[in-house]
Write a protein that holds these residues in place. Structure first.
Motif, short mmCIF file in Angstrom:
data_model
loop_
_atom_site.label_atom_id
_atom_site.label_comp_id
_atom_site.label_asym_id
_atom_site.label_seq_id
_atom_site.Cartn_x
_atom_site.Cartn_y
_atom_site.Cartn_z
N GLY A 50 0.86 -1.19 0.00
CA GLY A 50 0.00 0.00 0.00
C GLY A 50 0.89 1.23 0.00
N SER A 51 0.72 2.09 0.98
CA SER A 51 1.57 3.29 1.08
C SER A 51 2.58 3.17 2.22
N ARG A 52 2.71 1.98 2.84
CA ARG A 52 3.63 1.79 3.96
C ARG A 52 4.88 1.03 3.53
N VAL A 53 6.02 1.48 4.01
CA VAL A 53 7.28 0.75 3.82
C VAL A 53 7.35 -0.31 4.91
N ILE A 54 7.48 -1.58 4.52
CA ILE A 54 7.50 -2.66 5.50
C ILE A 54 8.86 -3.33 5.62
N SER A 55 9.84 -2.85 4.88
CA SER A 55 11.18 -3.43 4.94
C SER A 55 12.07 -2.60 5.87
N ASP A 56 13.19 -3.20 6.26
CA ASP A 56 14.18 -2.46 7.05
C ASP A 56 14.86 -1.39 6.21
N VAL A 57 14.99 -1.65 4.91
CA VAL A 57 15.60 -0.70 3.99
C VAL A 57 14.57 0.36 3.63
N LYS A 58 14.91 1.61 3.83
CA LYS A 58 13.99 2.72 3.54
C LYS A 58 14.34 3.33 2.18
N PRO A 59 13.31 3.77 1.46
CA PRO A 59 13.56 4.34 0.12
C PRO A 59 14.24 5.69 0.21
N ILE A 60 15.18 5.92 -0.70
CA ILE A 60 15.81 7.23 -0.80
C ILE A 60 14.89 8.19 -1.53
N ASP A 61 14.19 7.69 -2.54
CA ASP A 61 13.16 8.47 -3.22
C ASP A 61 12.11 7.51 -3.75
N MET A 62 10.96 8.04 -4.13
CA MET A 62 9.87 7.20 -4.62
C MET A 62 9.48 7.55 -6.05
N ASN A 63 10.43 8.04 -6.84
CA ASN A 63 10.22 8.25 -8.26
C ASN A 63 10.50 6.91 -8.94
N LEU A 64 9.45 6.10 -9.12
CA LEU A 64 9.63 4.70 -9.51
C LEU A 64 9.53 4.48 -11.01
N THR A 65 10.38 3.58 -11.50
CA THR A 65 10.38 3.15 -12.89
C THR A 65 10.20 1.64 -12.88
N PRO A 66 9.21 1.09 -13.62
CA PRO A 66 9.00 -0.36 -13.62
C PRO A 66 10.21 -1.12 -14.14
N VAL A 67 10.49 -2.27 -13.54
CA VAL A 67 11.52 -3.18 -14.03
C VAL A 67 10.90 -3.93 -15.21
N GLY A 127 9.47 -6.49 -17.66
CA GLY A 127 9.08 -7.88 -17.49
C GLY A 127 8.49 -8.20 -16.13
N SER A 128 8.29 -7.21 -15.28
CA SER A 128 7.76 -7.45 -13.95
C SER A 128 6.56 -6.54 -13.69
N ARG A 129 5.57 -7.09 -12.99
CA ARG A 129 4.41 -6.27 -12.61
C ARG A 129 4.59 -5.65 -11.23
N TYR A 130 5.54 -6.12 -10.43
CA TYR A 130 5.64 -5.72 -9.04
C TYR A 130 6.98 -5.12 -8.64
N ALA A 131 7.98 -5.17 -9.50
CA ALA A 131 9.31 -4.67 -9.17
C ALA A 131 9.58 -3.35 -9.89
N TYR A 132 10.19 -2.43 -9.17
CA TYR A 132 10.50 -1.10 -9.68
C TYR A 132 11.91 -0.73 -9.25
N THR A 133 12.48 0.26 -9.90
CA THR A 133 13.71 0.89 -9.42
C THR A 133 13.38 2.35 -9.18
N ASN A 134 14.17 2.99 -8.33
CA ASN A 134 14.00 4.43 -8.13
C ASN A 134 15.24 5.15 -8.65
N ASP A 135 15.22 6.48 -8.58
CA ASP A 135 16.34 7.26 -9.10
C ASP A 135 17.66 6.97 -8.39
N ALA A 136 17.57 6.46 -7.16
CA ALA A 136 18.78 6.13 -6.40
C ALA A 136 19.32 4.74 -6.75
#
Length: 85
Positions: free
Chosen positions: A39-56, A58-67
């Motif tokens: 949803g809108s909650r981060v549930i991992s120990d690793v926190k996002p540096i930014d949330m400007n997401l680009t889809p990976v 071939g994947s429906r659920y994986a993204y990369t961010n600018d960092a």
């Protein structure tokens, strides 16, 4: 980071619709771990540096961010298992 992205592309094939939800299994080859959001909650120990997401590709659920972090969008129906390689 590319190795982690490739592992995530393969791992997201395990993600299914809520009625058929299966665990998301990730192998962290980079050693940094993915950012996991539900949803809108981060549930991992690793926190996002930014949330400007680009889809990976071939994947429906994986993204990369600018960092360069990998970000996984998980549903409430999926359990998540991250192993370090």
């Amino acid at each position: 980071m590319k190795n982690l992205a490739l592992a995530l592309i393969a791992a997201t094939a395990f993600v299914a619709t809520p009625a058929l939800a299966q665990p998301i299994v990730l192998t962290d080859t980079a050693g940094t771990g993915p950012v996991i959001i539900r949803g809108s909650r981060v549930i991992s120990d690793v926190k996002p540096i930014d949330m400007n997401l680009t889809p990976v590709p071939g994947s429906r659920y994986a993204y990369t961010n600018d960092a360069g972090q990998i970000v996984i969008q998980a549903s409430r129906f999926n359990s998540i298992n991250v192993t370090k390689n």
